[in-house]
Design an enzyme around this catalytic site. Structure first.
Site, PDB file in Angstrom:
ATOM      1  N   ARG A  58       1.224  21.452  -9.685  1.00 42.56           N
ATOM      2  CA  ARG A  58       0.740  22.143 -10.887  1.00 42.56           C
ATOM      3  C   ARG A  58       1.797  23.112 -11.427  1.00 42.56           C
ATOM      4  O   ARG A  58       2.011  23.213 -12.636  1.00 42.56           O
ATOM      5  CB  ARG A  58      -0.556  22.888 -10.558  1.00 42.56           C
ATOM      6  CG  ARG A  58      -1.235  23.467 -11.790  1.00 42.56           C
ATOM      7  CD  ARG A  58      -2.592  24.056 -11.447  1.00 42.56           C
ATOM      8  NE  ARG A  58      -3.120  24.784 -12.584  1.00 42.56           N
ATOM      9  CZ  ARG A  58      -3.858  25.877 -12.496  1.00 42.56           C
ATOM     10  NH1 ARG A  58      -4.159  26.378 -11.312  1.00 42.56           N
ATOM     11  NH2 ARG A  58      -4.306  26.482 -13.580  1.00 42.56           N
ATOM     12  N   HIS A  62       3.522  23.214 -15.202  1.00 40.90           N
ATOM     13  CA  HIS A  62       3.488  24.413 -16.030  1.00 40.90           C
ATOM     14  C   HIS A  62       4.897  24.919 -16.338  1.00 40.90           C
ATOM     15  O   HIS A  62       5.116  25.545 -17.379  1.00 40.90           O
ATOM     16  CB  HIS A  62       2.657  25.503 -15.355  1.00 40.90           C
ATOM     17  CG  HIS A  62       1.184  25.297 -15.488  1.00 40.90           C
ATOM     18  ND1 HIS A  62       0.332  26.238 -16.013  1.00 40.90           N
ATOM     19  CD2 HIS A  62       0.397  24.230 -15.173  1.00 40.90           C
ATOM     20  CE1 HIS A  62      -0.909  25.782 -16.007  1.00 40.90           C
ATOM     21  NE2 HIS A  62      -0.894  24.562 -15.495  1.00 40.90           N
ATOM     22  N   ASN A  90      -1.564  30.868 -17.006  1.00 37.26           N
ATOM     23  CA  ASN A  90      -0.828  30.762 -15.749  1.00 37.26           C
ATOM     24  C   ASN A  90      -1.315  31.720 -14.667  1.00 37.26           C
ATOM     25  O   ASN A  90      -0.837  31.669 -13.527  1.00 37.26           O
ATOM     26  CB  ASN A  90       0.666  30.993 -15.985  1.00 37.26           C
ATOM     27  CG  ASN A  90       1.343  29.808 -16.656  1.00 37.26           C
ATOM     28  OD1 ASN A  90       0.851  28.684 -16.578  1.00 37.26           O
ATOM     29  ND2 ASN A  90       2.454  30.054 -17.322  1.00 37.26           N
ATOM     30  N   HIS A 190      -4.398  14.800 -10.808  1.00 40.63           N
ATOM     31  CA  HIS A 190      -5.692  15.402 -10.454  1.00 40.63           C
ATOM     32  C   HIS A 190      -6.318  14.763  -9.220  1.00 40.63           C
ATOM     33  O   HIS A 190      -7.404  15.152  -8.806  1.00 40.63           O
ATOM     34  CB  HIS A 190      -6.664  15.292 -11.630  1.00 40.63           C
ATOM     35  CG  HIS A 190      -6.376  16.279 -12.720  1.00 40.63           C
ATOM     36  ND1 HIS A 190      -6.862  16.132 -14.008  1.00 40.63           N
ATOM     37  CD2 HIS A 190      -5.653  17.419 -12.723  1.00 40.63           C
ATOM     38  CE1 HIS A 190      -6.445  17.156 -14.744  1.00 40.63           C
ATOM     39  NE2 HIS A 190      -5.711  17.940 -13.991  1.00 40.63           N
TER      40      HIS A 190
END
Length: 323
Positions: A58, A62, A90, A190
């Site tokens: 993740r 980001h 975040n 995911h």
């Protein structure tokens, strides 16, 4: 293959002839133990904190989606600059992702000071952790430098949100040169990790006058989610695994869950039904090898997005601060 990669990067304006050339063995001479140090660090961290793989994956997304893959998300804010990591989107990034990069950087600075970028550490740690929990192995070119800009103001609108429509999400990916199929493949991330209850609460509580939950959810699944998230307003850290069947294994179960109403986020349900994305979710549900191949290719492509080389970046002494 290396020549082709360089030509593509040159055409995109990401490299110029005076800048370092990326290669998969970039640190072979300058830091011979690079690969071993990364492997040792991520193995120890994943064993003690099994959520590290999902957290690092993740963090990678980001980072790359904002300024490119330049470790700008790792920078801490100062009184003079609110950095990316403190943007609202975040704040929920798990600490394990940051920690594994810092640990690797510390070990690498002892072995070969001032050589390895935090950006390359994050890219390789992500790949190795994905592989460690059952996902595909893919070769990533190295030689990125760390970015010298990190601003929270650049985050909003440039990262997909669970509340966005599928068209909005596709637009964010398209702006970075990614196709619909690549977006679906990357969404397969995911298959590990979790989401906070607040991100899907609108779909399981008081959805409409006639239904407590969104009919896209399997009714028993929705009931279980309501129980698991019952106290989420008082405890915003409450979360649920994105893939309830094999939450700690990187596989194609996430895609298999979607037609059964076992997707967690609203975007999961839409992706399974929207004509632009449905054929890819169905393909990856049936064929894990096709998913792994597509995911690996898309991850390599993403790892090259907006990279900094030469004078456009630096090798940070520590990952949370500019030199």
């Amino acid at each position: 293959m290396a020549l082709l990669l360089f030509s593509v990067l040159f055409f995109l304006g990401l490299l110029n002839p005076s800048q370092s050339r990326l290669s998969t063995n970039y640190y072979q001479k300058s830091c011979p133990r690079f690969t071993q140090i990364i492997e040792d660090t991520i193995t120890n961290k994943q064993i003690t904190s099994p959520t590290t793989a999902a957290a690092t994956l993740r963090l990678f997304f980001h980072d790359c989606f904002i300024e490119g893959c330049d470790a700008s998300v790792l920078i801490s804010s100062t009184p003079f600059n609110k950095a990316e990591r403190d943007a609202d989107m975040n704040l929920s990034l798990p600490g394990d992702g940051f920690d594994v990069v810092v640990r690797a950087k510390t070990a690498l600075e002892l072995a070969c000071p001032g050589v390895v970028s935090c950006a390359d550490i994050l890219v390789v740690a992500t790949r190795d952790l994905v592989t460690m929990v059952g996902g595909p192995y893919y070769k990533v070119p190295l030689g990125r430098r760390d970015g010298i800009v990190s601003r929270a103001s650049r985050v909003e609108g440039n990262l997909p949100r669970p509340t966005m429509s599928i068209s909005q999400i596709l637009s964010i990916f398209a702006a970075r040169g990614f196709s619909v199929q690549e977006m679906v493949a990357l969404s397969g991330a995911h298959t590990i990790g979790f989401s906070h209850c607040k991100e899907f609460s609108s779909g399981i509580y008081n959805y409409s006058r006639t239904s407590q939950s969104d009919p896209s959810y399997n009714p028993r699944f929705a009931e279980g989610l309501r129980k698991a998230c019952s106290d989420y307003q008082k405890n915003p850290t409450l979360s649920v695994f994105n893939d309830i069947m094999t939450p700690n294994k990187f596989d194609n179960m996430y895609f298999q869950n979607l037609p059964k109403g076992l997707g967690l986020l609203a975007t999961d349900h839409t992706m399974a039904t929207d004509p632009r994305t449905r054929r890819f979710t169905e393909l990856y549900a049936k064929n894990q090898s096709a998913f792994f191949e597509a995911f690996g290719r898309a991850m390599v492509k993403l790892s090259l997005y907006g990279i900094k080389t030469g004078r456009r970046g630096e090798i940070r002494r520590r990952c949370d601060a500019f030199n």
